[in-house]
Design a protein around this motif. Sequence first.
Motif, mmCIF file in Angstrom:
data_model
loop_
_atom_site.group_PDB
_atom_site.id
_atom_site.type_symbol
_atom_site.label_atom_id
_atom_site.label_comp_id
_atom_site.label_asym_id
_atom_site.label_seq_id
_atom_site.Cartn_x
_atom_site.Cartn_y
_atom_site.Cartn_z
ATOM 1 N N ILE A 3 0.781 -1.032 0.108
ATOM 2 C CA ILE A 3 -0.117 -0.162 0.027
ATOM 3 C C ILE A 3 0.483 1.084 0.314
ATOM 4 N N ASN A 4 0.718 1.965 -0.916
ATOM 5 C CA ASN A 4 0.945 3.685 -0.751
ATOM 6 C C ASN A 4 2.824 3.306 -1.267
ATOM 7 N N GLY A 5 3.493 2.640 -1.852
ATOM 8 C CA GLY A 5 4.947 1.541 -2.110
ATOM 9 C C GLY A 5 5.277 1.021 -1.149
ATOM 10 N N GLY A 6 4.500 0.868 0.543
ATOM 11 C CA GLY A 6 5.434 -0.208 1.588
ATOM 12 C C GLY A 6 6.051 -0.662 1.372
ATOM 13 N N GLU A 7 6.331 -1.640 1.968
ATOM 14 C CA GLU A 7 6.945 -2.797 2.135
ATOM 15 C C GLU A 7 5.695 -3.722 2.286
ATOM 16 N N PRO A 8 6.274 -4.952 1.637
ATOM 17 C CA PRO A 8 5.379 -6.370 1.367
ATOM 18 C C PRO A 8 4.210 -6.183 2.071
ATOM 19 N N LEU A 9 2.765 -6.447 2.496
ATOM 20 C CA LEU A 9 2.330 -7.025 3.486
ATOM 21 C C LEU A 9 2.017 -8.344 3.600
ATOM 22 N N ASN A 54 -8.016 5.409 2.655
ATOM 23 C CA ASN A 54 -8.051 5.594 1.199
ATOM 24 C C ASN A 54 -7.076 5.293 0.793
ATOM 25 N N ALA A 55 -6.112 4.380 0.278
ATOM 26 C CA ALA A 55 -4.949 4.692 -0.422
ATOM 27 C C ALA A 55 -4.466 5.169 -2.022
ATOM 28 N N ALA A 56 -3.361 5.843 -1.829
ATOM 29 C CA ALA A 56 -2.887 5.879 -3.080
ATOM 30 C C ALA A 56 -3.165 5.285 -3.961
ATOM 31 N N SER A 57 -1.682 4.229 -3.195
ATOM 32 C CA SER A 57 -1.845 2.863 -4.223
ATOM 33 C C SER A 57 -2.010 2.024 -3.606
ATOM 34 N N CYS A 58 -2.411 0.715 -4.449
ATOM 35 C CA CYS A 58 -2.291 -0.721 -3.764
ATOM 36 C C CYS A 58 -1.589 -1.530 -4.965
ATOM 37 N N GLU A 59 -1.013 -2.367 -4.840
ATOM 38 C CA GLU A 59 -0.159 -3.222 -5.520
ATOM 39 C C GLU A 59 -0.743 -4.522 -4.895
ATOM 40 N N ILE A 60 -0.857 -5.778 -5.831
ATOM 41 C CA ILE A 60 -0.661 -7.033 -5.788
ATOM 42 C C ILE A 60 0.206 -7.438 -6.245
ATOM 43 N N ALA A 61 1.203 -8.195 -5.051
ATOM 44 C CA ALA A 61 2.747 -9.159 -6.177
ATOM 45 C C ALA A 61 2.284 -9.908 -6.947
ATOM 46 N N SER A 62 2.578 -10.176 -7.951
ATOM 47 C CA SER A 62 1.585 -11.095 -9.634
ATOM 48 C C SER A 62 2.388 -12.581 -9.610
ATOM 49 N N GLY A 63 3.636 -12.556 -8.960
ATOM 50 C CA GLY A 63 4.299 -14.244 -8.665
ATOM 51 C C GLY A 63 4.965 -13.908 -9.661
ATOM 52 N N GLU A 64 5.195 -13.363 -11.190
ATOM 53 C CA GLU A 64 6.111 -13.098 -11.779
ATOM 54 C C GLU A 64 6.805 -12.435 -12.016
ATOM 55 N N ALA A 65 8.210 -12.139 -12.194
ATOM 56 C CA ALA A 65 9.622 -11.632 -12.040
ATOM 57 C C ALA A 65 9.927 -11.464 -13.682
ATOM 58 N N ASP A 78 -7.997 3.079 -6.738
ATOM 59 C CA ASP A 78 -9.214 3.389 -5.995
ATOM 60 C C ASP A 78 -9.700 2.068 -5.066
ATOM 61 N N VAL A 79 -8.978 2.339 -4.364
ATOM 62 C CA VAL A 79 -8.702 1.026 -3.173
ATOM 63 C C VAL A 79 -9.232 1.541 -1.476
ATOM 64 N N SER A 80 -9.615 1.135 -1.028
ATOM 65 C CA SER A 80 -10.062 1.743 0.339
ATOM 66 C C SER A 80 -9.875 0.289 1.148
ATOM 67 N N CYS A 81 -10.014 0.963 2.511
ATOM 68 C CA CYS A 81 -10.036 -0.387 3.155
ATOM 69 C C CYS A 81 -10.686 0.027 4.655
ATOM 70 N N ASP A 82 -11.167 -0.966 5.483
ATOM 71 C CA ASP A 82 -11.939 -0.611 6.600
ATOM 72 C C ASP A 82 -10.725 -1.314 8.026
ATOM 73 N N VAL A 83 -10.694 -0.225 8.875
ATOM 74 C CA VAL A 83 -9.142 -0.714 9.750
ATOM 75 C C VAL A 83 -9.715 -1.699 10.652
ATOM 76 N N LEU A 84 -9.474 -2.564 11.847
ATOM 77 C CA LEU A 84 -10.140 -3.123 12.310
ATOM 78 C C LEU A 84 -8.821 -4.123 13.312
ATOM 79 N N ASP A 85 -8.748 -4.213 14.253
ATOM 80 C CA ASP A 85 -7.836 -5.317 15.361
ATOM 81 C C ASP A 85 -7.713 -6.557 15.019
ATOM 82 N N LEU A 86 -6.926 -6.171 13.676
ATOM 83 C CA LEU A 86 -6.927 -8.393 13.838
ATOM 84 C C LEU A 86 -6.185 -9.307 14.018
ATOM 85 N N THR A 87 -5.431 -8.927 15.286
ATOM 86 C CA THR A 87 -5.136 -9.971 16.079
ATOM 87 C C THR A 87 -5.208 -11.019 16.090
ATOM 88 N N ALA A 88 -6.499 -11.289 16.071
ATOM 89 C CA ALA A 88 -6.778 -12.414 16.308
ATOM 90 C C ALA A 88 -6.998 -13.114 15.169
#
Length: 189
Positions: A3-9, A54-65, A78-88
């Motif tokens: 998200i926004n060019g950050g580290e892979p999540l 609301n993410a300025a950019s969102c990318e999914i790894a393609s599995g290709e190099a 146009d990706v937005s995410c709901d934010v929640l504690d996902l510890t469980a």
Amino acid sequence: VRINGGEPLNFLFDTGNAGRSLIDVSVAQKLHFDLVPSGGISFAGIKLPTLRLNAASCEIASGEADRKGTEQWRQLKDVSCDVLDLTAFSELTGRRVDGILGADVIRRFVTTADYQKQTVSFSKPVSDTQRAPSPTPTASLSAKGNRIVMPFTLRDGWIIVKTRIVGDGWSNEGSEEEMILDTGAAPTT
């Protein structure tokens, strides 16, 4: 997912999630997102308050190099995410869960889960004008190459398929029933 060019999540691929994608609140805070109240989301009948980003950019790894061996990423808009504690979810899966990829993203693609190869393919959908006309107006099971295509209905986050049960005690025509298609995802919402 990046998200926004950050580290892979690490995101769970949730085929049963009829709603928005989710991101863990600690990840959203670490990445300094502007969060706005968004209402709530229901888990097992319990409504939990959520925030939204609301993410300025969102990318999914393609599995290709590429030729240099660098992993390629597919841009989403146009990706937005709901934010929640996902510890469980992290505790349940035994690994870090930064988010959950929901139907808001998944439905943009023709998605194929290959359980033997442990891959998910995201393909561009075919528009109605490109699709060959169907010989019958009703949805039915069809064979395409070595694949069987089965129509389904998404109802309240459940994938519902029609089946016909024929066996002892049933008429020759069998009984038509609706069943939930269990995609094998252990933690679902």
